[in-house]
Structure formats: structure tokens, C-alpha cells
Design an enzyme around this catalytic site. Structure first.
Site, PDB file in Angstrom:
ATOM      1  N   LYS A 105       0.863  -1.188   0.000  1.00 20.80           N
ATOM      2  CA  LYS A 105       0.000   0.000   0.000  1.00 20.80           C
ATOM      3  C   LYS A 105       0.890   1.226   0.000  1.00 20.80           C
ATOM      4  CE  LYS A 105      -4.545   0.647   0.394  1.00 20.80           C
ATOM      5  NZ  LYS A 105      -5.582  -0.357   0.103  1.00 20.80           N
ATOM      6  N   GLY A 216     -20.476   5.884   3.464  1.00 17.31           N
ATOM      7  CA  GLY A 216     -19.378   6.231   2.562  1.00 17.31           C
ATOM      8  C   GLY A 216     -19.876   6.169   1.134  1.00 17.31           C
ATOM      9  N   GLY A 218     -18.071   7.037  -1.866  1.00 17.57           N
ATOM     10  CA  GLY A 218     -17.009   7.211  -2.863  1.00 17.57           C
ATOM     11  C   GLY A 218     -17.224   6.195  -3.962  1.00 17.57           C
ATOM     12  N   ASN A 219     -16.142   5.785  -4.616  1.00 14.49           N
ATOM     13  CA  ASN A 219     -16.266   4.854  -5.735  1.00 14.49           C
ATOM     14  C   ASN A 219     -17.021   3.579  -5.352  1.00 14.49           C
ATOM     15  OD1 ASN A 219     -15.769   3.726  -8.378  1.00 14.49           O
ATOM     16  ND2 ASN A 219     -14.177   2.506  -7.417  1.00 14.49           N
ATOM     17  N   ALA A 220     -16.564   2.921  -4.278  1.00 14.51           N
ATOM     18  CA  ALA A 220     -17.176   1.634  -3.908  1.00 14.51           C
ATOM     19  C   ALA A 220     -18.635   1.814  -3.472  1.00 14.51           C
ATOM     20  CB  ALA A 220     -16.363   0.954  -2.813  1.00 14.51           C
ATOM     21  N   GLY A 221     -18.897   2.800  -2.632  1.00  9.39           N
ATOM     22  CA  GLY A 221     -20.247   3.015  -2.116  1.00  9.39           C
ATOM     23  C   GLY A 221     -21.245   3.351  -3.217  1.00  9.39           C
TER      24      GLY A 221
HETATM   25  N1  GLU Z   1      -7.324  -0.095  -3.225  1.00 10.49           N
HETATM   26  C1  GLU Z   1      -8.042  -1.291  -3.511  1.00 10.49           C
HETATM   27  C2  GLU Z   1      -8.091  -2.189  -2.289  1.00 10.49           C
HETATM   28  O1  GLU Z   1      -7.915  -1.740  -1.188  1.00 10.49           O
HETATM   29  C3  GLU Z   1      -7.532  -2.006  -4.754  1.00 10.49           C
HETATM   30  C4  GLU Z   1      -6.118  -2.428  -4.748  1.00 10.49           C
HETATM   31  C5  GLU Z   1      -5.605  -2.930  -6.078  1.00 10.49           C
HETATM   32  O2  GLU Z   1      -6.365  -3.075  -7.010  1.00 10.49           O
HETATM   33  O3  GLU Z   1      -4.401  -3.186  -6.145  1.00 10.49           O
HETATM   34  O4  GLU Z   1      -8.383  -3.357  -2.368  1.00 10.49           O
END
Ligand code: GLU
Length: 415
Positions: A105, A216, A218-221
Site C-alpha cells: 500500500k 461512505g 465514494g467509488n465503492a459506495g
Molecule cells: N485499493 C483497492 C483495495 O484496497 C484495490 C487495490 C488494487 O487493485 O491493487 O483493495
């Protein structure tokens, strides 16, 4: 008082899983700590010409099973420990869905909402310069996370390829489609989560056509709000929130209209016909399915007892603390833990890397089909482990993930 340091939480989760697996001390220590940590002090010229310093990290938690993999987050609260925790969760996430990748990360401590497009581009390029010697499609592959997106990846990939002097699109994922991105990546995290909810409903008899709430937006929500209805045959979205407000409507919202309102005004707040509610209240609503889709540590020992949802699908990373996990388990709430529920994103990132490696791209249907298979298999593996070990769902998922990583560390002769 429970500890909310996410990295301590992540380490505690490893200890618990390791105990269930009878792992030796050396393996446990190896798995509790990131294998590599890079800290950068970036300098970027702001639009008015003044230089500004930003602290940034890239952490490769474990690369036994493949290149480190995970997003890059732009957030004012980022610290080395948040990134360590998030990197560690990526290791377990890629292992739970059994894709040949490790966990990593990155993060930059910054306030993206108060930066211009040009400033964000310069910051992204500065970060790409810093990480360039340490990443690559066979080393460590970043993607977007909170407050980053395909445009961020395009800038970073361009900078990276300029430095290395050749094309290497598989070094970043969730890129725009025109430069090596895949179909189906933008909604993959939400889609994966909704697939796990579908499996939970089919297996345990929950009813997805009743009510759901999303914390939330954002994209996921946003994408989960629409995909829930589309893939599960209905459901009433009664509450949503974002950093600026939480809203409720017992008659249900139209997700598409909500997304449009958010794009237009920057928030879900003040959506016509909605009643504002306190942020905390959303998590405690009596709904069938609750999707935490924002940040870490929102379900804690302080509110877990009041949670009434039947299913919690964790689209966010680390929304639930260990003490809250124990409370939810006692209450019989079906938690689909983050390292399973939010694994759709990285799964399709892996599909993107595969397609980039042979420069030949799949259609959307193929991506959806393969994602569905992966998530369905992972869901049932985790809940099988839960039955066998009589543990709560996060422990079951951790046991599956940690066992796979530990096995490879041993094969490689590391421990
Ligand atoms: N940021 C996303 C996660 O937390 C995707 C990570 C990725 O695709 O490498 O799973």
C-alpha cells in the site's frame, strides 16, 4: 479503551489466526511486519509558486506469493501505521481470493480536496519518481485507493515509463481503458462485495430485497448502491452518508439520482426528500444489509452492541475493530470481512495485469464471469473454514489467507 491504531489491529489479527494455525514464532513475526518500507519526503511546487513538502510512503508487506499489490491513498490522516495496516490487509486479501500477488500500500499525507488538478498532477508525478526504483509489474503494482483514481494512475504510469524508458502498463492497475486498463475494474470492488452478499443470502437465507444502507459514498459506495439492486433483484436503499453528511428516507432512494446529486454538489447531503441523520445513527439502523464503504475503525466496542443489520458487507478496509468483531459475533450478525468483501477490486486488477502482459483484452462479460467465480469460491472457502474452526468470519478469512502465505514463506525457506 480499545486500541484504534490500525496497524496494532492488523497485527492482533495475525496473532489470532497464527494461533489457530499453530504457526511458529518466526513465521508469526515475519507475517506481522512489512518486508519493506519506503518513506519519501516529496517537494512539489504549488500553483502560486511556493514549494510544499509532503510525507509519503510505499510499503510492501509481503511478496512471498507474488509482486506486492495495493492502492495509493491521498489523505490528510495518513501515517506510517495506517499504510502498514492497509498493506498487511492486502496480503491477506490477495491470498483469500487466491491470486498470485502479495500485499502493499502507498499513501501521501495531503489534503486533495483543497488542491488543484495541476497540483495533484505534480504531486502524483513526484510520488511516481520516488517509487520508480522500487516498483514494477514483477515487483510491486500500485492502484487507486481513497481519493485517487484512473487519472492519478495515468500520470504516475506516464512518469514511471518516462523514467524506465519503455512501456510497462502492468506496473499500475485501474488505469484508463485507452492506456491498458481493463473492462469492469471501476465497479469491481462493489461488484465483488455484492456477489458475496448474494452468496450469504443464498446460503443463510437473508433477504437482499429488503433494506440496505451505505456508509461512505465514494467509488465503492456509489457503485454498490446501484449494483445491489441490479444483481440482487431489488432492495430499498434507506440511508447513505459521506464525509459531509448522512441522509435517510424510509421510502428508499433512487441510487442513480443520488450518484448524480453527489457528482453535482460534491455530497449526498441535502438530497431532495431526505432527512439528515447523525453519522453514527446510519450504522445503527435496522436494515437487512449494511455496507461500510469509507474508512477504518467505524464499528467499535462503543457502537457494535447497537448494530441491528443482519449482514455487514465490508467494502472499506478495516472498518471493524477486534473488540467489535467479538460483539458482532455474539450478536449473530453475519459479517463479510473486508479481506473477502472488498477483494473484487484487486481481483480485477490482477486480470488487468494478465491482459497487459499479453496486450490482449477481454470483454466485460469475461471479466464479470471470472470475477464472479473467484469471489464465489473465496466466500465458500472462508465460510467452510468458519464452520470447521468455529471462529468468527474475520478469523476464518484470516486463517485461509495466513495459511496460504505461511505455506509459501516456508517453501521459500524464509522460516
Ligand atoms: N485499493 C483497492 C483495495 O484496497 C484495490 C487495490 C488494487 O487493485 O491493487 O483493495
Amino acid at each position: 479503551m480499545e486500541s484504534y491504531n490500525s496497524f496494532k489491529v492488523a497485527q492482533e489479527q495475525v496473532e489470532e489466526a497464527a494461533k489457530l494455525l499453530n504457526l511458529d514464532r518466526a513465521t508469526i513475526e515475519l507475517l506481522k511486519w512489512p518486508q519493506r518500507e519506503y518513506k519519501f519526503t516529496l517537494h512539489v511546487k504549488m500553483d502560486d509558486g511556493t514549494p510544499k513538502i509532503f510525507h509519503a510512503w510505499r510499503i510492501q508487506h509481503n511478496y512471498a506469493r507474488g509482486p506486492a499489490k495495493g492502492g495509493i491513498r491521498f489523505h490528510p490522516d495518513e501515517t506510517v501505521d495506517t499504510i502498514r495496516a492497509l498493506a498487511s490487509w492486502m496480503t491477506w486479501k490477495t491470498a483469500v481470493v487466491d491470486i498470485p500477488l502479495g500485499g502493499g500500500k502507498g499513501g501521501i499525507c495531503c489534503d486533495p480536496k483543497n488542491m488543484s488538478e495541476m497540483e495533484l498532477e505534480r504531486l502524483s508525478r513526484a510520488y511516481a519518481q520516488a517509487i520508480a526504483p522500487h516498483i514494477g509489474s514483477r515487483v510491486d503494482v500500485p492502484a487507486p485507493d481513497v481519493y485517487t483514481n484512473p487519472q492519478t494512475m495515468a500520470w504516475m504510469m506516464d512518469e514511471y515509463e518516462t523514467i524506465i524508458g519503455r512501456h510497462e502498463p502492468g506496473a499500475f492497475t485501474d488505469k484508463p481503458k485507452s492506456i491498458g486498463g481493463t473492462m469492469g475494474r471501476r465497479n469491481a470492488t462493489a461488484r465483488g462485495g455484492v456477489i458475496t452478499v448474494r452468496e450469504a443470502c443464498n446460503t443463510y437465507g437473508f433477504d437482499p430485497t429488503k433494506t440496505y444502507a451505505i456508509q461512505g459514498f465514494g467509488n465503492a459506495g456509489q457503485r454498490a448502491s446501484m449494483l445491489h439492486k441490479k444483481l440482487l433483484g431489488g432492495g430499498k436503499l434507506v440511508a447513505v452518508s459521506d464525509s459531509k453528511g448522512a441522509i435517510f428516507n424510509s421510502a428508499g432512494f433512487d441510487p442513480t439520482e443520488l450518484v448524480q446529486h453527489k457528482l453535482k454538489t460534491g455530497s449526498v447531503a441535502n438530497f431532495p426528500g431526505s432527512k439528515p441523520i447523525p453519522h453514527g445513527e446510519l450504522l445503527e439502523l435496522d436494515v437487512e444489509i449494511l455496507y461500510p464503504a469509507a474508512l477504518e475503525n467505524v464499528i467499535t466496542s462503543e457502537n457494535a452492541d447497537n448494530i441491528k443489520a443482519k449482514v455487514i458487507c465490508e467494502l472499506a478496509n478495516g472498518p471493524t475493530t477486534p473488540e467489535a468483531d467479538r460483539i458482532l459475533f455474539k450478536k449473530g450478525i453475519h459479517v463479510i470481512p473486508d479481506i473477502l468483501a472488498s477483494a473484487g477490486g484487486v481481483t480485477v486488477s490482477y486480470f488487468e495485469m494478465v491482459q497487459d502482459s499479453y496486450s490482449y483484452f477481454w470483454n466485460e462479460e469475461t471479466v464479470h464471469e471470472r470475477l464472479d467465480k473467484k469471489l464465489m469460491a473465496a466466500y465458500h472457502t472462508v465460510y467452510q473454514a468458519l464452520k470447521e474452526k468455529k471462529v468468527h468470519p474475520r478469523q476464518a478469512a484470516m486463517v485461509v489467507g495466513v495459511a496460504r502465505v505461511a505455506e509459501v514463506c516456508k517453501l521459500r525457506g524464509w522460516v
